[in-house]
Design a protein around this motif. Structure first.
Motif, PDB file in Angstrom:
ATOM      1  N   CYS A  16       0.836  -1.217   0.000  1.00 55.63           N
ATOM      2  CA  CYS A  16       0.000   0.000   0.000  1.00 55.63           C
ATOM      3  C   CYS A  16       0.859   1.251   0.000  1.00 55.63           C
ATOM      4  CB  CYS A  16      -0.931   0.001   1.212  1.00 55.63           C
ATOM      5  SG  CYS A  16      -2.342  -1.093   1.056  1.00 55.63           S
ATOM      6  N   MET A  17       1.919   1.257   0.785  1.00 55.68           N
ATOM      7  CA  MET A  17       2.794   2.429   0.823  1.00 55.68           C
ATOM      8  C   MET A  17       3.363   2.713  -0.566  1.00 55.68           C
ATOM      9  SD  MET A  17       4.797   2.168   4.521  1.00 55.68           S
ATOM     10  CE  MET A  17       6.032   1.113   3.840  1.00 55.68           C
ATOM     11  N   GLY A  21       1.350   5.774  -1.841  1.00 50.28           N
ATOM     12  CA  GLY A  21       2.104   6.767  -1.084  1.00 50.28           C
ATOM     13  C   GLY A  21       2.334   8.091  -1.772  1.00 50.28           C
ATOM     14  N   TYR A  24      -1.661   9.590  -1.658  1.00 54.19           N
ATOM     15  CA  TYR A  24      -2.427   9.610  -0.413  1.00 54.19           C
ATOM     16  C   TYR A  24      -1.484   9.553   0.781  1.00 54.19           C
ATOM     17  CZ  TYR A  24      -6.240   8.165  -3.503  1.00 54.19           C
ATOM     18  OH  TYR A  24      -7.150   8.084  -4.515  1.00 54.19           O
ATOM     19  N   VAL A  26      -0.591   7.632   3.762  1.00 53.62           N
ATOM     20  CA  VAL A  26      -0.787   6.244   4.156  1.00 53.62           C
ATOM     21  C   VAL A  26      -0.765   6.174   5.689  1.00 53.62           C
ATOM     22  CG1 VAL A  26       0.036   3.876   3.923  1.00 53.62           C
ATOM     23  CG2 VAL A  26       0.246   5.453   1.999  1.00 53.62           C
ATOM     24  N   LEU A  31      -4.595   2.107   5.863  1.00 57.77           N
ATOM     25  CA  LEU A  31      -4.122   0.725   5.731  1.00 57.77           C
ATOM     26  C   LEU A  31      -5.165  -0.272   6.216  1.00 57.77           C
ATOM     27  CD1 LEU A  31      -0.493   1.373   6.947  1.00 57.77           C
ATOM     28  CD2 LEU A  31      -1.151   0.640   4.642  1.00 57.77           C
TER      29      LEU A  31
END
Length: 146
Positions: A16-17, A21, A24, A26, A31
């Protein structure tokens, strides 16, 4: 034996990062929405990753980033950060095999080296993969922005 879900959650955090990143912030709430777990679980894992020197967490406004280049963070690094091993051992032996039983008396001698070799093989395999591998593969998935 089972590696806890903290390991795969931590890998998901890094994914996700890297994916979000740039666009957005994070945060643990962000998360948690992707991983579909309570933000408290995320904050605990983020703390473990931060303590291991793998991520940086911005206070106040929030946000999480990798602490070093992602091609230098291996699955093994993440595993060590979040899956606490008792005395560095993956396999936990039952405490008191019966010394009066021929199997109980000898089971450690029969299994200890084998289990150590299995753990070493798994750890060596984990050292082959990095967070960059996840990011690269995700970047080829439909609908994933990068």
């Amino acid at each position: 034996m089972q590696i806890s879900s903290r390991f795969t959650i931590a890998l998901h955090i890094f994914a996700c990062m890297e994916t979000f990143g740039k666009e957005y912030k994070v945060t643990s709430d962000f998360l948690a929405s992707s991983i579909n777990v309570n933000p408290v679980v995320i904050r605990k894992i983020l703390s473990q990753l931060r303590n291991a020197g793998l991520i940086k967490v911005a206070r106040g406004t929030g946000g999480t980033t990798a602490a070093r280049p992602i091609d230098q963070i291996t699955f093994y690094d993440v595993y060590l950060a979040v899956d606490l091993l008792e005395e560095g051992e993956l396999f936990h032996f039952h405490d008191d095999p019966n010394p009066d039983c021929p199997v109980g008396r000898n089971i450690h001698a029969v299994l200890d080296d084998k289990l150590m070799h299995i753990q070493e093989a798994m750890e060596n395999e984990m050292k082959r993969y990095t967070i960059a591998d996840i990011a690269d593969e995700l970047g080829r998935c439909p609908g994933v922005m990068r």
